[in-house]
Write an enzyme that holds these catalytic residues in place. Structure first.
Site, mmCIF file in Angstrom:
data_model
loop_
_atom_site.group_PDB
_atom_site.id
_atom_site.type_symbol
_atom_site.label_atom_id
_atom_site.label_comp_id
_atom_site.label_asym_id
_atom_site.label_seq_id
_atom_site.Cartn_x
_atom_site.Cartn_y
_atom_site.Cartn_z
ATOM 1 N N ARG A 108 -59.034 28.677 37.548
ATOM 2 C CA ARG A 108 -58.376 29.306 36.401
ATOM 3 C C ARG A 108 -58.338 30.814 36.605
ATOM 4 N NH1 ARG A 108 -60.036 29.871 30.024
ATOM 5 N NH2 ARG A 108 -61.996 30.526 30.943
ATOM 6 N N ARG A 139 -64.975 37.976 24.168
ATOM 7 C CA ARG A 139 -64.596 36.588 24.409
ATOM 8 C C ARG A 139 -64.985 35.752 23.194
ATOM 9 N NH1 ARG A 139 -63.609 35.546 30.475
ATOM 10 N NH2 ARG A 139 -62.592 33.795 29.506
ATOM 11 N N HIS A 177 -69.179 27.376 30.794
ATOM 12 C CA HIS A 177 -69.162 28.331 29.684
ATOM 13 C C HIS A 177 -70.577 28.724 29.288
ATOM 14 C CE1 HIS A 177 -64.968 27.495 29.502
ATOM 15 N NE2 HIS A 177 -64.831 28.492 28.647
ATOM 16 N N GLU A 198 -53.032 29.982 24.260
ATOM 17 C CA GLU A 198 -54.279 30.181 23.510
ATOM 18 C C GLU A 198 -54.251 31.290 22.465
ATOM 19 O OE1 GLU A 198 -57.544 31.070 26.133
ATOM 20 O OE2 GLU A 198 -56.262 32.006 27.607
ATOM 21 N N ASP A 208 -59.808 30.402 21.508
ATOM 22 C CA ASP A 208 -59.178 31.719 21.400
ATOM 23 C C ASP A 208 -58.139 31.758 20.298
ATOM 24 O OD1 ASP A 208 -60.275 32.146 24.387
ATOM 25 O OD2 ASP A 208 -59.819 34.055 23.408
ATOM 26 N N ARG A 268 -61.550 22.642 24.532
ATOM 27 C CA ARG A 268 -62.369 22.705 23.321
ATOM 28 C C ARG A 268 -63.755 23.226 23.659
ATOM 29 N NH1 ARG A 268 -61.059 19.561 18.914
ATOM 30 N NH2 ARG A 268 -59.292 18.179 19.156
HETATM 31 P P1 PGA Z 1 -62.763 31.041 27.368
HETATM 32 O O1 PGA Z 1 -63.325 29.894 26.430
HETATM 33 O O2 PGA Z 1 -63.256 32.352 26.833
HETATM 34 O O3 PGA Z 1 -63.344 30.705 28.693
HETATM 35 O O4 PGA Z 1 -61.291 30.907 27.349
HETATM 36 C C1 PGA Z 1 -63.621 30.161 25.163
HETATM 37 C C2 PGA Z 1 -64.471 29.064 24.545
HETATM 38 O O5 PGA Z 1 -64.625 28.006 25.101
HETATM 39 O O6 PGA Z 1 -64.974 29.313 23.450
#
Ligand code: PGA
Length: 878
Positions: free
Chosen positions: A395, A711, A140, A505, A542, A580
């Site tokens: 994913r 996002r 991430h 989510e 999310d 998380r």
């Molecule tokens: P994602 O994760 O956008 O990859 O679903 C969001 C986050 O971890 O804040």
């Protein structure tokens, strides 16, 4: 305790001083004086001095164009150095009269508590042995520091450690100081912002480096310690086969909204992992071959290697040869060449068996002390990391699978899959899963998106089972989302089971998670294909972006409860996978508290969670810190399994229902319903500029549009920069105010006392509020927001003060974190460096929006450095 804190302050001071000297050597005394004036101004301004405030603003206003970048860099570096000192402080050498850190005693104290609670030693040993914790490292894009700087930071931490010995001679002390000075100079003269986005493969290499430099060393130490405390508490040892903690990865596998993670990239990462693992074991085996020169061996070993004066070495040489072959094979495959694979290690047992044989033989011949040294560590690694280093998850978005199936069904003249209702989809998918004839015609040439989905499934089908973890479906809602992936995998040749995991989510999907899994498990055609537990992923960030943290937290909790009940009813084991983020607004927070506040029955010895972005460095970057965090995980999962929190009282649940409903309304009234909210968000925060920061391989948006297209990460990141931290608290002001209006303050206090879930939420909220700062947010508004929107900004800041006041009443304090002076102090120290960065950032944003700047211009660079500095200074908040 005071003593230890004084040592932290000394370290921060020393690093700051050395940075000052570095800056002076480059820019001279006058420049360093300017920095000092800004810093002192910021410090006294925080203490309420009007003169300090003037000094701060005047010094900043007086900066020339060419000073903006170095000043911003200086404050950014101060914050990074403070982080290093704080991080090192957790693991610093304790003197004999200083208490052991909590993390180092948590497991043994827990085992004692469990025994007192009536758990018999054999049961405890069985539970510890059976723990199944998987930490999933993800790419991430929240790590702002470059890898080369991280290495220097780690070296600085190591020098702080060297300095912490009482018996250093003057000369030794001086040498440490010089090394520190040099490292700080190296960091100062290195650009802190990446020039280019990393590729997906580079991200994966970063993850491998964390394993190589830290987890590879930390894990055997943790297991050694676990073995010791288990033996002390129960008389039993941790078996060789036990792997209570494993590592998995999303780096190079998570393609959700990231077109740069292609099938080719995933294949490459899988091969790199094999190469890396073989290389790491070769280093171990070389060392062991040096060590195990013994002659005495068991019959079993002699039989295996024949007559030989050094049987252990002979056996290890055979293993070494195979590891060499494996590494060479992976290297050739990475070049698209092929080498014979007869000697290549394919199965973990081939790695483990020779090591176990040596271990048994040494024990049998009275050399247990040798067996349980490096050899045992290597065996533990072999069991934990295996030949594939970390299991790679894949994913992809549910919509991409549906689109691929639509293209296929249309091509076959069956209509558009995407237009069918759930019943029609399920019927079709189950029939096709049962069918013996292929669905995909040989000459089918799909469009690029579908081709990519199918190519990924092919890579999965070709990879060894043990190299892969789960196939996660983001934005999953219904059973057909899972069946769709099963079918695509079948059609591309997968002949073994794979865990296909729906990720729920949004608020609606979380509310529907239980019924969806109920329906799925009720399908005989699915059940006959389910091997092992049903894995379900909960999306924390999310859902919080969708509904605000009040309603999302409750929905996550209830979804898990329902899933526990549904799976029990179907007689299926449940494995919850927690997605998380690092920051509070994305479901982050201390893992120990988070695990202990899970709904009862939801842990049961199993726990799978993401570890994301910058948190990987903070929690696992240094081996000693990694050890502490791994032990916390072990203890928390064991405790949540054997001493689960009580189920909440009915009145508490009803209260949570009310809080969630009010919180949801409060959040959505602003984020969704306010007609000018998006315009305000774009003006007041650096949201648009963040997209230019080349943090990770994936784009900031899934598509163009408002907040819904963004996002969760840039959404949170942007509000953190201005210190309004809106997403982490918005909704709570209304939820708490309504509860007070209903005269339920006492009920809230009881819930906080008796319910770990609620207490953790409130603690996290308090921490966020302590770091939020309406005055700073107001500065951004004044500089950046058009007059018609200023009122909205004021309204939001008013909500922030409402929630703060409600929090003080609820926790019965006159100031936030009064019960936690350490965190308070850490925030105060940082504010001195953060305040100038915020002021600079607002100014830089205004200038950069006025006149378009080139990406390499000092102004643009300074802007990006300010973003990095504020992120570093605030760590897990937002
Ligand atoms: P994602 O994760 O956008 O990859 O679903 C969001 C986050 O971890 O804040």
């Amino acid at each position: 305790m005071m003593e230890i804190d004084a040592r932290l302050r000394e370290d921060v001071h020393l690093l700051g001083e050395l940075l000052g000297e570095t800056i002076r050597s480059q820019y001279g005394d006058a420049f360093l004086d300017t920095i000092e004036r800004i810093r002192k101004g910021a410090k006294t301004a925080r203490q309420g001095s009007a003169q300090g405030q003037r000094q701060l603003t005047e010094s900043l206003d007086g900066l020339g164009e060419d000073e903006l970048l170095p000043v911003t860099r200086a404050f950014n570096q101060f914050l990074n150095l403070a982080n290093i000192a704080e991080q090192y402080h957790h693991i610093r050498r304790r003197r004999p009269d200083e208490p052991e850190p909590f993390e180092n005693r948590v497991l043994s104290e827990l085992l004692e508590r469990l025994k007192q609670a009536g758990h018999a030693p054999p049961e405890l040993a069985e539970q510890v042995t059976g723990l199944d914790i998987e930490l999933v490292l993800t790419a991430h894009p929240t790590e702002v520091a470059r890898r080369t700087l991280i290495q220097k930071y780690d070296a600085i931490a190591a020098e702080l450690g060297n300095q912490d010995h009482l018996d250093l001679t003057e000369g030794e002390r001086l040498a440490v100081r010089q090394r520190l000075q040099r490292l700080i100079a190296e960091a100062w003269h290195t650009e802190e912002i990446r020039r280019h986005r990393p590729t997906a493969v580079e991200e994966a290499k970063w993850g491998f480096a964390v394993i190589e430099h830290s987890l590879w060393h930390a894990l055997p130490n943790v297991l050694r310690h676990t073995d010791q405390v288990l033996q002390a508490a129960t008389g039993q040892r941790l078996p060789l086969q036990a792997a209570p903690i494993r590592i998995a990865s999303w780096m190079g596998g998570d393609r959700d909204g990231n077109p740069n993670v292609t099938a080719a990239a995933t294949r490459e990462v899988l091969l790199l992992a094999r190469w890396m693992a073989a290389d790491l074991y070769l280093r171990d085996i070389d060392r062991l071959a040096g060590e195990l020169s013994m002659h005495q061996a068991s019959d079993e070993l002699r039989l295996s290697v024949g007559v030989h004066p050094e049987p252990y070495r002979t056996l290890l040489k055979q293993l070494r040869m195979r590891l060499h072959a494996t590494r060479a094979w992976a290297e050739a495959a990475l070049r698209e060449e092929s080498l014979p694979d007869t000697a290549v290690l394919q199965d973990n047992r081939e790695l483990i068996e020779p090591l176990e044989l040596c271990h048994r033989s040494l024990h049998a011949c009275g050399m247990g002390v040798i067996a349980d040294g490096e050899l045992l560590d290597c065996l533990r690694r072999a069991t934990t990391f295996g030949l594939f280093l970390a299991r790679l998850d894949v994913r992809q978005d549910a919509g991409r699978h549906a689109a691929a199936l639509s293209e296929i069904t249309e091509y076959l003249g069956l209509g558009r899959y995407a237009d069918w209702d759930e019943a029609a989809r399920t019927r079709f998918l189950l029939a096709e899963l049962d069918s013996r004839r292929p669905l995909l015609p040989t000459h089918f040439e799909p469009a690029a998106d579908t081709a990519e989905v199918l190519a990924t499934c092919r890579v999965i089908a070709e990879a060894p089972a043990a190299s892969l973890g789960s196939y996660v479906i983001s934005m999953a809602a219904a059973p057909s989302d899972v069946l769709a992936v099963l079918l695509l995998l079948k059609e591309t040749g997968l002949q073994r089971p794979m865990r296909v995991v729906p990720l729920f989510e949004t608020l609606a999907d979380l509310d529907n998670a239980g019924p969806a899994i109920d329906a799925l498990l009720g399908l005989p055609g699915y059940r006959s294909r389910l091997y092992g537990p049903q894995e379900v992923m909960i999306g924390y960030s999310d859902s919080a972006k969708d509904a605000g943290t009040t309603a999302a937290a409750w929905a996550q909790y209830r979804a898990q409860e329902t899933l526990v009940e549904v799976c029990a009813r179907h007689g299926v084991e449940l494995l919850l996978f927690h997605g998380r983020g690092g920051t509070v607004g994305r479901g982050g927070g201390p893992a120990h508290a988070a695990i202990l506040s899970q709904p009862p029955g939801s842990v049961r010895g199993r726990f799978r969670t993401t570890e994301q972005g910058e948190m990987i460095r903070f929690k696992f970057g240094l081996p000693a810190i990694a050890e502490q965090n791994l032990e916390l995980y072990l203890a928390a999962v064991l405790e949540a399994t054997l001493l689960p929190p009580p189920a909440p009282e009915a009145a508490w649940r009803e209260q949570m229902d009310r809080l969630a409903a009010d919180g949801l309304a409060g959040y959505r009234d602003i984020v969704r319903e306010h007609p000018r909210f998006v315009a305000y968000f774009r003006q007041a925060t650096p949201e648009q500029e963040l997209g230019r920061l080349p943090l990770g391989s994936r784009p900031a948006k899934r598509r163009s549009g408002g907040v819904e297209s963004l996002r969760a990460i840039p959404w949170i990141f942007a509000w953190t920069q201005t210190r309004l931290m809106l997403p982490a608290w918005l909704g709570w002001e209304r939820a708490l105010a309504q509860a007070e209006a209903r005269d339920e303050g006492e009920l809230l206090r009881r819930m906080r006392e008796g319910w770990p879930f609620f207490r953790t939420r409130i603690d996290m909220l308090e921490m966020v509020l302590a770091k939020a700062d309406g005055n700073i947010a107001a500065l951004y508004d004044a500089r950046l927001v058009e007059p018609e929107l200023l009122l909205l900004g004021e309204q939001l800041r008013d909500l922030l003060s409402q929630v703060t006041t409600a929090m003080l009443r609820l926790t019965d304090q006159s100031e936030l974190l009064a019960h936690n002076p350490e965190t308070r102090e850490s925030i105060e120290v940082r504010n001195t460096y953060l305040d100038p960065l915020h002021l600079l950032q607002a100014e830089l944003l205004a200038r950069s929006r006025r006149v378009e700047q080139g990406a390499d211009s000092p102004l643009e660079q300074a802007l990006l450095v300010s973003v990095a500095g504020i992120a570093a200074g605030l760590r897990n908040t937002g």
